[in-house]
Design a protein around this motif. Structure first.
Motif: not given
Ligand code: 2DT
Ligand code: ADP
Length: 215
Positions: A18, A44-46, A48, A75, A101, A104-105, A108, A154
Protein backbone atom coordinates in the motif's frame (compact mmCIF):
# COMPACT_ATOMS: atom_id res chain seq x y z
CA UNK A 1 -3.71 -0.65 -39.73
CA UNK A 2 -4.15 -4.04 -41.32
CA UNK A 3 -4.68 -7.14 -39.20
CA UNK A 4 -1.21 -8.42 -40.09
CA UNK A 5 0.68 -5.33 -38.97
CA UNK A 6 0.24 -5.69 -35.24
CA UNK A 7 -0.14 -8.46 -32.74
CA UNK A 8 -1.62 -8.71 -29.28
CA UNK A 9 -1.34 -6.23 -26.45
CA UNK A 10 0.83 -6.84 -23.40
CA UNK A 11 -0.40 -7.61 -19.90
CA UNK A 12 1.47 -5.28 -17.56
CA UNK A 13 0.90 -5.63 -13.81
CA UNK A 14 1.90 -3.20 -11.08
CA UNK A 15 2.31 -4.68 -7.63
CA UNK A 16 3.64 -3.43 -4.33
CA UNK A 17 2.60 -2.67 -0.78
CA UNK A 18 0.00 0.00 0.00
CA UNK A 19 1.11 3.54 -0.88
CA UNK A 20 3.99 2.41 -3.10
CA UNK A 21 2.50 4.52 -5.91
CA UNK A 22 0.79 1.85 -8.02
CA UNK A 23 -2.36 3.83 -8.80
CA UNK A 24 -0.41 7.01 -9.61
CA UNK A 25 1.91 5.12 -11.97
CA UNK A 26 -0.82 3.04 -13.68
CA UNK A 27 -2.61 6.22 -14.73
CA UNK A 28 0.56 7.92 -15.96
CA UNK A 29 1.64 4.81 -17.86
CA UNK A 30 -1.66 4.36 -19.69
CA UNK A 31 -1.70 8.04 -20.69
CA UNK A 32 1.90 7.86 -21.94
CA UNK A 33 1.29 4.66 -23.93
CA UNK A 34 -1.79 6.13 -25.61
CA UNK A 35 0.08 9.36 -26.41
CA UNK A 36 2.81 7.36 -28.10
CA UNK A 37 0.23 5.55 -30.25
CA UNK A 38 0.06 2.28 -28.30
CA UNK A 39 -3.52 1.31 -27.41
CA UNK A 40 -3.78 0.75 -23.65
CA UNK A 41 -6.38 0.53 -20.91
CA UNK A 42 -6.23 0.58 -17.13
CA UNK A 43 -7.73 -2.13 -14.92
CA UNK A 44 -7.60 -2.75 -11.19
CA UNK A 45 -8.15 -5.68 -8.88
CA UNK A 46 -10.26 -6.01 -6.95
CA UNK A 47 -12.76 -4.61 -9.47
CA UNK A 48 -15.33 -3.49 -6.93
CA UNK A 49 -18.06 -2.77 -9.53
CA UNK A 50 -19.17 -6.36 -10.17
CA UNK A 51 -21.45 -8.39 -7.86
CA UNK A 52 -18.47 -10.34 -6.56
CA UNK A 53 -16.58 -7.03 -6.31
CA UNK A 54 -19.31 -5.61 -4.11
CA UNK A 55 -18.95 -8.53 -1.69
CA UNK A 56 -15.21 -7.87 -1.60
CA UNK A 57 -15.77 -4.14 -1.11
CA UNK A 58 -18.05 -4.70 1.87
CA UNK A 59 -15.43 -7.02 3.37
CA UNK A 60 -12.60 -4.51 2.83
CA UNK A 61 -14.70 -1.71 4.32
CA UNK A 62 -15.39 -3.98 7.31
CA UNK A 63 -19.12 -3.82 6.63
CA UNK A 64 -19.16 -7.61 6.47
CA UNK A 65 -17.11 -10.51 7.76
CA UNK A 66 -16.19 -13.39 5.50
CA UNK A 67 -14.29 -16.56 6.31
CA UNK A 68 -10.64 -16.19 5.15
CA UNK A 69 -10.76 -19.00 2.54
CA UNK A 70 -14.01 -17.63 1.17
CA UNK A 71 -12.67 -14.12 0.67
CA UNK A 72 -9.52 -15.49 -0.98
CA UNK A 73 -11.65 -17.40 -3.49
CA UNK A 74 -13.81 -14.33 -4.12
CA UNK A 75 -10.73 -12.25 -5.02
CA UNK A 76 -9.72 -15.00 -7.46
CA UNK A 77 -13.26 -15.29 -8.85
CA UNK A 78 -13.21 -11.52 -9.42
CA UNK A 79 -10.19 -12.02 -11.72
CA UNK A 80 -11.72 -15.03 -13.50
CA UNK A 81 -14.97 -13.17 -14.20
CA UNK A 82 -12.92 -10.53 -16.06
CA UNK A 83 -10.66 -13.08 -17.79
CA UNK A 84 -12.71 -13.27 -21.04
CA UNK A 85 -12.71 -9.47 -21.33
CA UNK A 86 -8.96 -9.26 -20.61
CA UNK A 87 -8.22 -11.91 -23.25
CA UNK A 88 -10.43 -10.12 -25.78
CA UNK A 89 -8.71 -6.76 -25.24
CA UNK A 90 -5.24 -8.31 -25.45
CA UNK A 91 -6.18 -10.08 -28.69
CA UNK A 92 -7.48 -6.77 -30.07
CA UNK A 93 -3.99 -5.36 -29.57
CA UNK A 94 -4.82 -3.36 -26.45
CA UNK A 95 -2.22 -3.48 -23.69
CA UNK A 96 -3.65 -3.75 -20.19
CA UNK A 97 -2.07 -1.91 -17.28
CA UNK A 98 -3.34 -3.64 -14.15
CA UNK A 99 -3.25 -2.22 -10.62
CA UNK A 100 -2.74 -5.41 -8.50
CA UNK A 101 -3.33 -8.99 -9.71
CA UNK A 102 -2.96 -12.55 -8.40
CA UNK A 103 0.31 -11.64 -6.63
CA UNK A 104 -1.58 -9.37 -4.23
CA UNK A 105 -4.09 -12.19 -3.87
CA UNK A 106 -1.40 -14.61 -2.71
CA UNK A 107 0.65 -12.11 -0.69
CA UNK A 108 -2.29 -10.83 1.36
CA UNK A 109 -3.99 -14.16 2.14
CA UNK A 110 -0.72 -15.99 2.83
CA UNK A 111 0.17 -13.23 5.32
CA UNK A 112 -2.69 -14.61 7.45
CA UNK A 113 -1.88 -17.46 9.87
CA UNK A 114 -2.36 -20.97 8.47
CA UNK A 115 -2.22 -20.16 4.73
CA UNK A 116 0.56 -21.56 2.55
CA UNK A 117 1.79 -19.83 -0.59
CA UNK A 118 0.98 -22.99 -2.57
CA UNK A 119 -2.66 -23.17 -1.48
CA UNK A 120 -3.12 -19.47 -2.16
CA UNK A 121 -1.73 -19.74 -5.71
CA UNK A 122 -3.98 -22.61 -6.84
CA UNK A 123 -7.21 -20.73 -7.75
CA UNK A 124 -5.30 -18.29 -10.00
CA UNK A 125 -3.38 -20.98 -11.94
CA UNK A 126 -4.13 -20.52 -15.65
CA UNK A 127 -5.12 -16.85 -15.62
CA UNK A 128 -3.52 -14.73 -18.37
CA UNK A 129 0.19 -14.55 -17.52
CA UNK A 130 1.59 -11.04 -17.20
CA UNK A 131 4.28 -10.14 -19.73
CA UNK A 132 5.75 -7.80 -17.11
CA UNK A 133 5.28 -7.51 -13.36
CA UNK A 134 6.59 -4.23 -11.99
CA UNK A 135 7.13 -4.45 -8.25
CA UNK A 136 7.20 -1.03 -6.62
CA UNK A 137 9.57 -1.64 -3.74
CA UNK A 138 9.10 0.70 -0.79
CA UNK A 139 10.46 0.36 2.74
CA UNK A 140 7.68 0.28 5.35
CA UNK A 141 9.18 3.43 6.95
CA UNK A 142 8.93 5.32 3.64
CA UNK A 143 5.37 4.07 3.13
CA UNK A 144 4.46 5.39 6.58
CA UNK A 145 5.78 8.84 5.57
CA UNK A 146 3.22 9.01 2.75
CA UNK A 147 0.46 9.46 5.31
CA UNK A 148 -1.60 7.48 7.77
CA UNK A 149 -3.13 4.16 6.86
CA UNK A 150 -6.88 4.32 6.30
CA UNK A 151 -9.48 2.26 8.11
CA UNK A 152 -9.85 -0.53 5.53
CA UNK A 153 -8.98 -4.10 6.33
CA UNK A 154 -5.24 -4.92 5.95
CA UNK A 155 -4.24 -1.27 6.40
CA UNK A 156 -1.76 -1.67 9.23
CA UNK A 157 2.02 -1.51 9.07
CA UNK A 158 2.51 -4.84 10.89
CA UNK A 159 0.36 -6.73 8.39
CA UNK A 160 1.98 -4.92 5.43
CA UNK A 161 5.44 -6.05 6.62
CA UNK A 162 4.38 -9.71 6.37
CA UNK A 163 2.75 -9.01 2.98
CA UNK A 164 6.10 -7.63 1.75
CA UNK A 165 7.86 -10.84 2.83
CA UNK A 166 5.32 -12.90 0.86
CA UNK A 167 5.83 -10.74 -2.23
CA UNK A 168 9.58 -11.34 -1.89
CA UNK A 169 8.94 -15.11 -1.95
CA UNK A 170 6.80 -14.77 -5.09
CA UNK A 171 9.51 -12.70 -6.81
CA UNK A 172 11.89 -15.70 -6.70
CA UNK A 173 9.84 -17.26 -9.54
CA UNK A 174 12.06 -16.71 -12.58
CA UNK A 175 9.38 -17.91 -15.03
CA UNK A 176 7.83 -14.46 -14.62
CA UNK A 177 9.29 -11.17 -15.84
CA UNK A 178 9.61 -9.40 -12.48
CA UNK A 179 11.16 -5.93 -12.50
CA UNK A 180 11.78 -4.43 -9.08
CA UNK A 181 11.56 -0.64 -9.07
CA UNK A 182 12.75 1.58 -6.24
CA UNK A 183 9.51 3.38 -5.41
CA UNK A 184 11.22 5.94 -3.15
CA UNK A 185 12.15 7.93 -6.29
CA UNK A 186 10.16 10.89 -7.60
CA UNK A 187 6.91 10.28 -9.47
CA UNK A 188 8.51 11.42 -12.77
CA UNK A 189 11.67 9.31 -12.40
CA UNK A 190 9.59 6.26 -11.58
CA UNK A 191 7.35 6.92 -14.54
CA UNK A 192 10.29 7.08 -16.96
CA UNK A 193 11.63 3.75 -15.69
CA UNK A 194 8.23 2.06 -15.77
CA UNK A 195 7.48 3.36 -19.28
CA UNK A 196 10.79 2.05 -20.60
CA UNK A 197 10.22 -1.46 -19.17
CA UNK A 198 6.66 -1.42 -20.52
CA UNK A 199 7.66 -0.44 -24.06
CA UNK A 200 10.13 -3.32 -24.15
CA UNK A 201 7.51 -5.76 -22.84
CA UNK A 202 4.96 -4.60 -25.44
CA UNK A 203 7.46 -5.17 -28.28
CA UNK A 204 8.45 -8.61 -26.99
CA UNK A 205 4.86 -9.77 -26.33
CA UNK A 206 3.41 -8.65 -29.65
CA UNK A 207 3.86 -11.87 -31.60
CA UNK A 208 3.88 -14.31 -28.67
CA UNK A 209 0.85 -16.26 -27.45
CA UNK A 210 -0.74 -15.21 -24.15
CA UNK A 211 0.81 -17.37 -21.43
CA UNK A 212 -0.88 -19.13 -18.52
CA UNK A 213 0.02 -17.99 -15.00
CA UNK A 214 1.81 -20.52 -12.73
CA UNK A 215 1.27 -23.37 -15.22
P1 2DT B 1 -6.83 -1.31 -3.12
O1 2DT B 1 -8.15 -1.30 -3.80
O2 2DT B 1 -6.53 -0.02 -2.37
O3 2DT B 1 -5.70 -1.73 -4.02
O4 2DT B 1 -6.92 -2.35 -1.93
N1 2DT B 1 -6.19 -7.71 -2.03
C1 2DT B 1 -6.17 -7.38 -3.35
C2 2DT B 1 -6.32 -9.02 -1.61
O5 2DT B 1 -6.35 -9.30 -0.41
N2 2DT B 1 -6.44 -10.00 -2.55
C3 2DT B 1 -6.41 -9.73 -3.88
O6 2DT B 1 -6.52 -10.66 -4.71
C4 2DT B 1 -6.27 -8.36 -4.31
C5 2DT B 1 -6.26 -8.03 -5.78
C6 2DT B 1 -4.97 -5.70 -1.18
C7 2DT B 1 -7.39 -3.61 -2.08
C8 2DT B 1 -6.97 -4.46 -0.90
O7 2DT B 1 -7.29 -5.83 -1.18
C9 2DT B 1 -6.12 -6.64 -1.04
C10 2DT B 1 -5.49 -4.40 -0.63
P1 ADP C 1 -0.86 2.84 -4.11
O1 ADP C 1 -1.84 2.76 -5.25
O2 ADP C 1 0.34 1.97 -4.31
O3 ADP C 1 -1.48 2.63 -2.76
P2 ADP C 1 -0.85 5.72 -4.65
O4 ADP C 1 -0.48 5.91 -6.08
O5 ADP C 1 -2.29 5.83 -4.29
O6 ADP C 1 -0.25 4.33 -4.09
O7 ADP C 1 0.01 6.73 -3.79
C1 ADP C 1 -0.09 6.79 -2.35
C2 ADP C 1 0.24 8.21 -1.87
O8 ADP C 1 1.62 8.51 -2.09
C3 ADP C 1 -0.55 9.30 -2.60
O9 ADP C 1 -0.80 10.33 -1.68
C4 ADP C 1 0.42 9.76 -3.68
O10 ADP C 1 0.19 11.09 -4.06
C5 ADP C 1 1.77 9.59 -3.00
N1 ADP C 1 2.84 9.22 -3.96
C6 ADP C 1 2.74 8.44 -5.05
N2 ADP C 1 3.93 8.28 -5.65
C7 ADP C 1 4.82 8.97 -4.92
C8 ADP C 1 6.25 9.20 -5.03
N3 ADP C 1 6.97 8.66 -6.02
N4 ADP C 1 6.82 9.95 -4.09
C9 ADP C 1 6.11 10.49 -3.08
N5 ADP C 1 4.78 10.32 -2.91
C10 ADP C 1 4.14 9.57 -3.82
Amino acid sequence: RSKMSHGRGALIVLEGVDKAGKTTQCKKLVNALIESGRPAEIMRFPDRTTQIGQLINAYLEKKSNLEDHVVHLLFSANRWELEPLMRKKLEQGISLVVDRYAFSGVAFTSAKPGFSLEWCMKPDVGLPKPDLVLFLQLHPLDAAQRGQYGSERYESSDFQKVVLQRFEQLMKDKSLNWQVINAAKSIEDLHAEIKSHSETAITVAEFQPIGKLWK
